[in-house]
Design an enzyme around this catalytic site. Structure first.
Site, PDB file in Angstrom:
ATOM      1  N   SER A 139      59.108 -53.610 -42.858  1.00  0.00           N
ATOM      2  CA  SER A 139      59.606 -52.726 -41.803  1.00  0.00           C
ATOM      3  C   SER A 139      60.580 -53.508 -40.938  1.00  0.00           C
ATOM      4  CB  SER A 139      58.454 -52.219 -40.935  1.00  0.00           C
ATOM      5  OG  SER A 139      58.929 -51.539 -39.782  1.00  0.00           O
ATOM      6  N   TYR A 152      50.821 -54.116 -36.017  1.00  0.00           N
ATOM      7  CA  TYR A 152      51.731 -53.622 -37.040  1.00  0.00           C
ATOM      8  C   TYR A 152      52.877 -54.604 -37.261  1.00  0.00           C
ATOM      9  CZ  TYR A 152      54.635 -50.314 -39.661  1.00  0.00           C
ATOM     10  OH  TYR A 152      55.394 -49.707 -40.624  1.00  0.00           O
TER      11      TYR A 152
END
Length: 252
Positions: A139, A152
């Site tokens: 990501s 995350y």
């Protein structure tokens, strides 16, 4: 003709579904590991209706070693060979770091990062026979952050380090790369009970130098590129696919 067999974790919805379908269309036999039985059943039915053969659904957890072994067994289907392993499974537990529980922190790392390790560990013998490829979906949060995304972001940053480490350890027989998606709109590729029609305003589009928000197919096409044996000089890299968003300087 070489057998083409792939595994996709978290492959029943969103980006994962786009990857699964793209591999099927490209002639791969695909086994998908996902915890959502409803989404898996819908994907299986949709693939059958579209005439896409070779799909196997495995309900399970990317952080569970036995589930990872099972999805690889299904993909190999007795051949002892897997040509592509895509770790896409990912979850988040966002909130102020003072209130982020150790259990939530650990669960995010287990699925997002340990899941990538487990897939690589158990896929390696199968991939080595085919000189196959691993693709880890990271990501842009590995490179930049919004507040309260510590678990995350850490997990995705770990994926980037794991990717280049694996590329060195598993080469030359196995290539390992990562893709870091930016803003990819997945609302229309969720299971039907969660599906929504997205709306993006001018401001949303203007954040991207390409003038639009990303689509799951943008990522799926990159996976196909990285898995293509013709691109065997590419390994250990992180491909940022974000419409240029992370390159744009923003002053308020």
């Amino acid at each position: 003709m070489q057998l083409k067999a792939g595994v996709v974790t978290g492959g029943a919805q969103g980006i994962g579904r786009a990857i699964s379908e793209a591999l099927l269309r490209a002639g791969y036999r695909v086994a998908v590991l996902d915890p959502d039985g409803e989404a898996l059943a819908e994907l299986q039915a949709d693939c059958a209706a579209a005439g896409l053969a070779g799909f196997t659904a495995v309900r399970g957890d990317a952080a569970c070693q036995s589930d990872v072994i099972e999805v690889l067994r299904c993909a190999a289907d007795g051949s002892g060979v897997v040509t592509v392993a895509v770790h896409n499974a990912g979850i988040s537990r966002n909130g102020p770091v003072e209130r982020l529980s150790l259990n939530d922190w650990q669960r995010v790392l287990d699925v997002n990062l340990t899941g990538a390790f487990l897939l690589a560990r158990h896929a390696a013998p199968l991939l080595r026979r085919a000189r196959g490829s691993i693709v880890n979906i990271a990501s842009t949060r590995a490179l930049m952050s919004e507040p309260h995304t510590e678990a995350y972001s850490a997990s995705k940053g770990g994926i980037l380090a794991l990717t280049h480490a694996l590329a060195v350890s598993l080469g030359p027989e196995i290539r390992v790369n990562a893709i870091s998606p930016g803003w990819i709109e997945t609302a229309e590729l969720q299971k039907r009970s969660a599906r929504a029609k997205p709306h993006h305003g001018a401001a949303d589009r203007a954040q991207h130098p390409v003038g639009r928000v990303g689509r799951p197919d943008d990522i799926a096409r990159a996976v196909l590129f990285l898995c293509d044996p013709a691109n065997d000089f590419v390994t250990g890299h992180n491909f940022v696919i974000d419409g240029g968003m992370t390159r744009r300087m923003i002053y308020v």
